[in-house]
Design a protein around this motif. Structure first.
Motif, mmCIF file in Angstrom:
data_model
loop_
_atom_site.group_PDB
_atom_site.id
_atom_site.type_symbol
_atom_site.label_atom_id
_atom_site.label_comp_id
_atom_site.label_asym_id
_atom_site.label_seq_id
_atom_site.Cartn_x
_atom_site.Cartn_y
_atom_site.Cartn_z
ATOM 1 N N TYR A 170 26.104 -20.879 117.648
ATOM 2 C CA TYR A 170 27.505 -20.654 117.627
ATOM 3 C C TYR A 170 28.132 -21.667 117.443
ATOM 4 C CZ TYR A 170 26.437 -21.196 121.968
ATOM 5 O OH TYR A 170 26.029 -22.330 123.438
ATOM 6 N N CYS A 171 27.794 -22.983 117.972
ATOM 7 C CA CYS A 171 28.726 -24.168 118.097
ATOM 8 C C CYS A 171 28.944 -25.407 117.064
ATOM 9 C CB CYS A 171 28.110 -24.976 119.418
ATOM 10 S SG CYS A 171 29.090 -25.455 120.448
ATOM 11 N N PRO A 269 26.497 -22.717 132.016
ATOM 12 C CA PRO A 269 26.911 -21.654 130.930
ATOM 13 C C PRO A 269 26.096 -20.705 130.552
ATOM 14 C CG PRO A 269 28.131 -24.023 129.763
ATOM 15 C CD PRO A 269 27.041 -23.819 131.373
ATOM 16 N N ASP A 309 30.568 -19.879 131.158
ATOM 17 C CA ASP A 309 30.681 -19.163 130.211
ATOM 18 C C ASP A 309 30.146 -17.999 129.871
ATOM 19 O OD1 ASP A 309 31.878 -21.514 129.944
ATOM 20 O OD2 ASP A 309 31.341 -22.783 128.537
ATOM 21 N N ARG A 341 35.302 -13.869 122.437
ATOM 22 C CA ARG A 341 35.080 -13.180 121.920
ATOM 23 C C ARG A 341 34.377 -14.277 120.756
ATOM 24 N NH1 ARG A 341 40.194 -9.669 120.940
ATOM 25 N NH2 ARG A 341 40.990 -10.955 122.430
ATOM 26 N N TYR A 342 33.108 -14.051 120.554
ATOM 27 C CA TYR A 342 32.382 -14.840 118.992
ATOM 28 C C TYR A 342 33.087 -14.506 117.893
ATOM 29 C CZ TYR A 342 29.453 -15.908 115.624
ATOM 30 O OH TYR A 342 29.068 -16.924 114.050
ATOM 31 N N SER A 343 33.569 -16.480 117.916
ATOM 32 C CA SER A 343 33.813 -16.489 116.186
ATOM 33 C C SER A 343 33.357 -17.178 115.613
ATOM 34 C CB SER A 343 35.551 -16.971 116.350
ATOM 35 O OG SER A 343 35.264 -18.129 117.099
ATOM 36 N N ARG A 345 31.778 -20.325 113.020
ATOM 37 C CA ARG A 345 32.051 -21.406 113.155
ATOM 38 C C ARG A 345 32.199 -22.093 111.716
ATOM 39 N NH1 ARG A 345 36.757 -23.714 114.752
ATOM 40 N NH2 ARG A 345 37.360 -21.889 113.242
HETATM 41 N N1 5AD Z 1 32.513 -18.314 119.706
HETATM 42 C C1 5AD Z 1 33.094 -17.988 120.559
HETATM 43 N N2 5AD Z 1 32.811 -18.533 121.610
HETATM 44 C C2 5AD Z 1 32.342 -20.232 121.742
HETATM 45 N N3 5AD Z 1 31.892 -21.274 122.820
HETATM 46 C C3 5AD Z 1 31.735 -21.805 122.105
HETATM 47 N N4 5AD Z 1 31.197 -21.579 120.405
HETATM 48 C C4 5AD Z 1 32.151 -20.612 120.198
HETATM 49 C C5 5AD Z 1 31.950 -19.610 119.134
HETATM 50 N N5 5AD Z 1 32.033 -19.646 117.996
HETATM 51 C C6 5AD Z 1 31.707 -21.020 123.287
HETATM 52 C C7 5AD Z 1 30.811 -20.785 124.605
HETATM 53 C C8 5AD Z 1 30.733 -22.359 124.619
HETATM 54 C C9 5AD Z 1 32.230 -22.903 125.175
HETATM 55 C C10 5AD Z 1 32.734 -24.103 125.573
HETATM 56 O O1 5AD Z 1 33.119 -21.911 124.082
HETATM 57 O O2 5AD Z 1 30.984 -20.106 125.737
HETATM 58 O O3 5AD Z 1 30.166 -22.333 126.421
#
Ligand code: 5AD
Ligand code: SF4
Length: 447
Positions: A170-171, A269, A309, A341-343, A345
Motif C-alpha cells: 500500500y505504501c 506498526p 498503525d 482508511r486504505y487509499s 497510492r
Molecule cells: N492508505 C492508508 N494508510 C496508509 N498508510 C501508509 N500508506 C497508506 C495507504 N495507502 C499508513 C500506514 C503507515 C502510516 C504511516 O500510514 O499505517 O504505517
C-alpha cells in the motif's frame, strides 16, 4: 559554507509549512537551516514572508488533498504578492512533478527529498527561472548538525537513515524517498553530542524502518548503534521511530533492555490483525509473529508502552479479517494507535488491486477500531491514577493555560498543575485523573 553561499538569500524571509510525519518535520528543520545559512531569516506567517516552502506528504490520499487545498489558498496570496516565491518539497514534489508544474499558478520550484542540500541555490536561482530539482541517488547527504533550526528546544530529531526497501503493497514511500541509505555512526554521534551541548533532554532517532539500519562502512546493526548512542553523555531519554516487526531482532531488544536511556516505549506498526491481509500487504510477518514479538518485548522491558498503525479496508479485507484486527487490539492493548482508511497510492502494488471495500464499510470499520481503542486507552490511562510519572515538560497545556503539558516516558500526554513554572525540564507529576487521550496531574514539589 562559503561567503558567496551565505549571501545568496540575505535580506529575504522564509516560512515553512510542514505536512506529514516526523521525518518531514525533521527535514523542514534541516531546510530552515540551509536557508538561514544562506542569509534568510524566519517569518511568522505566509503573509509576511517572501519565500514560502511547503513540505508535503503523499502517504495517504487525504494528505495530498490537504496539500492541494493549501496550494489553492497560496495562489490567492500570490495574486496579492506577486514577488512571493513558492516552493514545494517532500514526497509529493517527487511523485507529482508534472501535475504540480501544470497547475496555474503553480509553484515556482520543486525540490525532492534527495535535493535539500541544494535548497539555497535553488531558491536563489528561482527568481530567474522555475526550477525542478527532484530525482534520487544512493548517497547519504550530510547536513551539519550545527545548522539545523530546531522547532523544539527540548527534544531533538536525529535522522539515521533515509528511504525504505520494504515495498509494503500500500505504501508510496519507497517511490517518493527511494531505497534505504544509512548515515555513518560518527555523524549521528556528532549530532547527538551537539544536542547534548545545547541542553537537549531527549533524542529521537528517525528513519522509515530503523531496525534495518546498517553502518554503511562496517555493516554493524541498529542494536550496535543504539548502544553507541546510548553511551553519549547528555540527553536522558532516547527513542527511535519507526520500527518494523519483521526486522525487530532479539539483539535490539537486548540493547534496549541494557540502556537506561532508551524509553520503555515503542511504535510498532501492525497494520492488520489478519495474517491473510498482512501477506497481501507484503509485510513479511504473520499475526502470530507479531504477538510473539510483543510477548518477548514485554518480558524484557516491563511496563513497555506500545503504539501502532492500523489500516482498515485494504483490498479484499473481509469482516473476518476486520474482526481479527479488533481481536489483536483487545489482546495487546496498545497505549495508542493511529488508524487510517486504505487509499490507493500511485506506483504501489496494491494500486493494481481492486479497491473493493466500499467507502461506507471502511468508515464503519474505522469507527469500530477507534471506539474499541478509546475504551482500551481510557482503562489503561485510569491505571495511572495515584502514580507519579516523570514528565518531560514541553509547553503550556492547550486545554488550560494555567497548566503545563508534557510527555511521560511511555509518550502519554500529561497536563499538570506546575510547582515550578518552567519548561524544558523533567517534572515528577502525580496523576489525579485520566481521559482516553491524556492524563492530568499535579507536580510533586521537589524536596
Ligand atoms: N492508505 C492508508 N494508510 C496508509 N498508510 C501508509 N500508506 C497508506 C495507504 N495507502 C499508513 C500506514 C503507515 C502510516 C504511516 O500510514 O499505517 O504505517
Ligand atoms: Fe512504507 Fe512499509 Fe517502508 Fe513503512 S516499511 S515506509 S509502510 S514500505
Amino acid at each position: 559554507m562559503t561567503n558567496q553561499k551565505t549571501a545568496a538569500l540575505a535580506g529575504r524571509t522564509y516560512f515553512i509549512r510542514t505536512f506529514g510525519c516526523q521525518m518531514n518535520e525533521s527535514d523542514s528543520e534541516h531546510m530552515a537551516g540551509a536557508l538561514v545559512q544562506a542569509g534568510a531569516r524566519p517569518a511568522d506567517s505566509p503573509e509576511s514572508c517572501d519565500i514560502l516552502l511547503v513540505n508535503t506528504c503523499a502517504v495517504r490520499e487525504k494528505s495530498e488533498e490537504k496539500l492541494y487545498s493549501y496550494l489553492g489558498r497560496l495562489a490567492a496570496l500570490k495574486k496579492k504578492k506577486p514577488g512571493l516565491v513558492i516552493g514545494v518539497a517532500g514526497c509529493v514534489a517527487e511523485l507529482r512533478r508534472a501535475e504540480l508544474f501544470g497547475r496555474k499558478p503553480g509553484p515556482d520550484f520543486l525540490v525532492g527529498p534527495d535535493r535539500y542540500e541544494d535548497l539555497a541555490r535553488i531558491v536563489a536561482q528561482t527568481s530567474r527561472v522555475r526550477s525542478l530539482e527532484t530525482g534520487r541517488d544512493s548517497l547519504w547527504h550530510e547536513f551539519g548538525p550545527e545548522t539545523v533550526v530546531r522547532e523544539n528546544p527540548v527534544s531533538g530529531y536525529v535522522t539515521i537513515m533515509e528511504g525504505c526497501d520494504n515495498f509494503c503493497a500500500y505504501c508510496v514511500v519507497p517511490f517518493s524517498r527511494g531505497r534505504e541509505k544509512y548515515r555513518p555512526p560518527p555523524n549521528i554521534v556528532r549530532e547527538v553530542e551537539d544536542l547534548a551541548r545545547r541542553g537537549y533532554l531527549e533524542v529521537q532517532l528517525l528513519g522509515q524502518n530503523v531496525n534495518s539500519y546498517r553502518d554503511p562502512k562496517t555493516g554493524t546493526s541498529f542494536a550496535a548503534l543504539l548502544r553507541t548512542v546510548g553511551a553519549v553523555d547528555g540527553p536522558s531519554w532516547l527513542r527511535f521511530i519507526t520500527s518494523h516487526p519483521k526486522n525487530f531482532s532479539d539483539d535490539i531488544i537486548d540493547a534496549m533492555a541494557a540502556s537506561p536511556k532508551v524509553c520503555r516505549e515503542l511504535h510498532l506498526p501492525l497494520q492488520s490483525g489478519s495474517s491473510a491481509v498482512l501477506e497481501r500487504m507484503n509485510r513479511g510477518y504473520s499475526r502470530d509473529h507479531y504477538i510473539g514479538l510483543v510477548r518477548r518485548l514485554r518480558r524484557a522491558l516491563p511496563g513497555l508502552s506500545l503504539s501502532t498503525d492500523i489500516i482498515v479496508g485494504f483490498p479484499g479485507e473481509t469482516e473476518e479479517d476486520h474482526r481479527a484486527t479488533l481481536d489483536v487490539l483487545r489482546e495487546i492493548r496498545f497505549a495508542n494507535i493511529f488508524s487510517f482508511r486504505y487509499s490507493p497510492r500511485p506506483q504501489t502494488a496494491a494500486a493494481r488491486l481492486a479497491d473493493d471495500v466500499p467507502a461506507e464499510v471502511k468508515a464503519r470499520r474505522l469507527v469500530e477500531v477507534q471506539a474499541l481503542q478509546k475504551s482500551i486507552q481510557l482503562e489503561f490511562h485510569r491505571s495511572f491514577i495515584g502514580r507519579t510519572l516523570t514528565v518531560l515538560v514541553l509547553g503550556s497545556s492547550k486545554k488550560d493555560a494555567r497548566l503545563l503539558a508534557g510527555r511521560s516516558e511511555g509518550r502519554q500526554v500529561v497536563n499538570f498543575v506546575p510547582a515550578v513554572a518552567t519548561l524544558g525540564r523533567f517534572a515528577q507529576v502525580r496523576i489525579t485523573s485520566a481521559g482516553p487521550y491524556s492524563l492530568r496531574g499535579e507536580e510533586v514539589r521537589p524536596a
